[in-house]
Write an enzyme that holds these catalytic residues in place. Structure first.
Site, PDB file in Angstrom:
ATOM      1  CG  ASP A 213      -1.895   1.029   1.126  1.00  0.00           C
ATOM      2  OD1 ASP A 213      -2.846   0.853   0.782  1.00  0.00           O
ATOM      3  OD2 ASP A 213      -1.591   2.282   1.672  1.00  0.00           O
ATOM      4  CG  ASN A 221      -4.255  11.232  -5.652  1.00  0.00           C
ATOM      5  OD1 ASN A 221      -3.112  11.341  -6.374  1.00  0.00           O
ATOM      6  ND2 ASN A 221      -4.754  10.242  -5.385  1.00  0.00           N
ATOM      7  CG  ASP A 230      -3.657   9.079 -12.529  1.00  0.00           C
ATOM      8  OD1 ASP A 230      -3.917   8.394 -11.670  1.00  0.00           O
ATOM      9  OD2 ASP A 230      -4.499   9.644 -13.393  1.00  0.00           O
ATOM     10  CD  GLU A 256      -4.724   4.038  -1.757  1.00  0.00           C
ATOM     11  OE1 GLU A 256      -5.093   4.481  -0.624  1.00  0.00           O
ATOM     12  OE2 GLU A 256      -5.281   4.262  -2.775  1.00  0.00           O
TER      13      GLU A 256
END
Length: 339
Positions: A213, A221, A230, A256
């Site tokens: 993770d 983000n 991305d 993620e």
């Protein structure tokens, strides 16, 4: 591949194939029936060699590899013939287009000739009115033929473009069902099927799961935008592909989260691989184009579980998840092995 056995021989091959499919936990679908029918018939030594190596490595035949062997060995001739037919169809379309274009040019030129002749004949002659009427009609008909041919040419060109588009769409659809578009890794659907099959087999092969993770990804983000996020995911996928070679199976688990299914490697060996991944990810440096600012706060946490005897796929995942959660609790950017 052509099958020409009589009913008795076919039944015998099937009697041999089914117990093997049960032994190796092979899903009983038509594709696998054909694959294992061919295997026990010993008609394709290359298939048998590849299958034996696969069974030795995995203790079963994973779905992805089974489909690949089916295409490469059992229906290779049919696939080639299908592609050849499609190529011939496209070539025919291109040929028609070229001929239609040529015809249009010829018809157009003929119309110009007639129009020029009409201009010359439009001068007063003995039977001028009647002759002019005839020539005018011919010119009009010629123009109409030219227009129709041009329209036909446009339709053929459009059909050719549509055929190419459909072919590309078919290839994308085949990939999209199993591959994550952003990272190029296999998706969770593939992961679930492979782990379930391996867990259901009676193989004594060591199976280890690594759950990964990205730390604080939502915050990343929010701070830098989804486009930058991305980029991180794409780089993550690239690192996993380069590091996790077969028979390891790296996948994008969701969001993620990533996972690596490792066959024949213990939790200790998986931890060594995870440490290498952790170091590479920690070293990621991404520069923002507008500001030129270098981002250096990307890390990931890892949870590892080695499947125990008679443990279900869900239980293996649950233990890896608990180890991952412990890695988060203990400060993130670390590797933890399940108890």
């Amino acid at each position: 591949m052509k099958f020409a056995e009589n009913s008795n021989q076919s039944a015998e091959y099937l009697r041999q194939a089914i117990p093997l499919m049960v032994k190796y936990n092979i899903p009983p679908n038509p594709l696998n029936y054909a694959l294992w029918y061919t295997y026990v018939s010993n008609k394709l030594p290359s298939l048998n060699t590849q299958m034996d190596q696969t069974l030795e490595t995995y203790g079963t035949c994973p779905t992805l590899l089974g489909e690949q062997m089916f295409r490469e060995h059992v229906i290779s001739d049919e696939v080639a013939e299908s592609e050849q037919a499609q190529n011939q169809l496209i070539a025919l379309t291109q040929n028609l287009q070229e001929h239609a274009h040529t015809a249009a040019e010829h018809t157009s030129s003929f119309g110009v000739v007639l129009e020029d002749s009409l201009a010359e004949l439009s001068e007063p002659v003995n039977n001028g009115a009647e002759l002019e009427s005839i020539i005018t009609r011919l010119a009009e008909n010629t123009a109409s033929i030219s227009q129709t041919t041009n329209e036909f040419q446009e339709k053929i060109a459009a059909a050719q473009a549509e055929i190419a588009s459909l072919k590309e769409e078919l290839q994308r659809t085949r990939q999209d069902a199993r591959v994550d578009a952003l990272t190029g890794l296999f998706n969770r659907r593939v992961f679930d099927a492979e782990l379930e099959q391996i867990a259901g087999s009676k193989s004594d092969k060591v199976t280890t799961l690594v759950m990964i993770d990205i730390d604080h990804f939502k915050q990343f983000n929010d701070n830098y935008g989804h486009l930058m996020g991305d980029k991180v995911l794409q780089y993550f996928g690239k690192v996993l592909k380069e590091t996790c070679k077969e028979p390891a199976l790296p996948v994008r688990y969701g969001g993620e989260e990533f996972a690596v299914l490792m066959i024949g490697q213990s939790a200790k060996e998986a931890a060594e691989l995870a440490e290498g991944l952790r170091s590479k990810i920690q070293a990621i440096r991404i520069k923002q184009k507008k500001s030129g600012k270098v981002i250096s706060s990307i890390t990931a946490s890892f949870g590892i579980s080695q499947r125990t005897e008679n443990e279900s796929a869900e239980q293996t995942i649950e233990r890896a998840d608990k180890a991952l959660y412990r890695a988060k609790e203990n400060g993130r950017n670390r590797v933890e092995i399940a108890d």
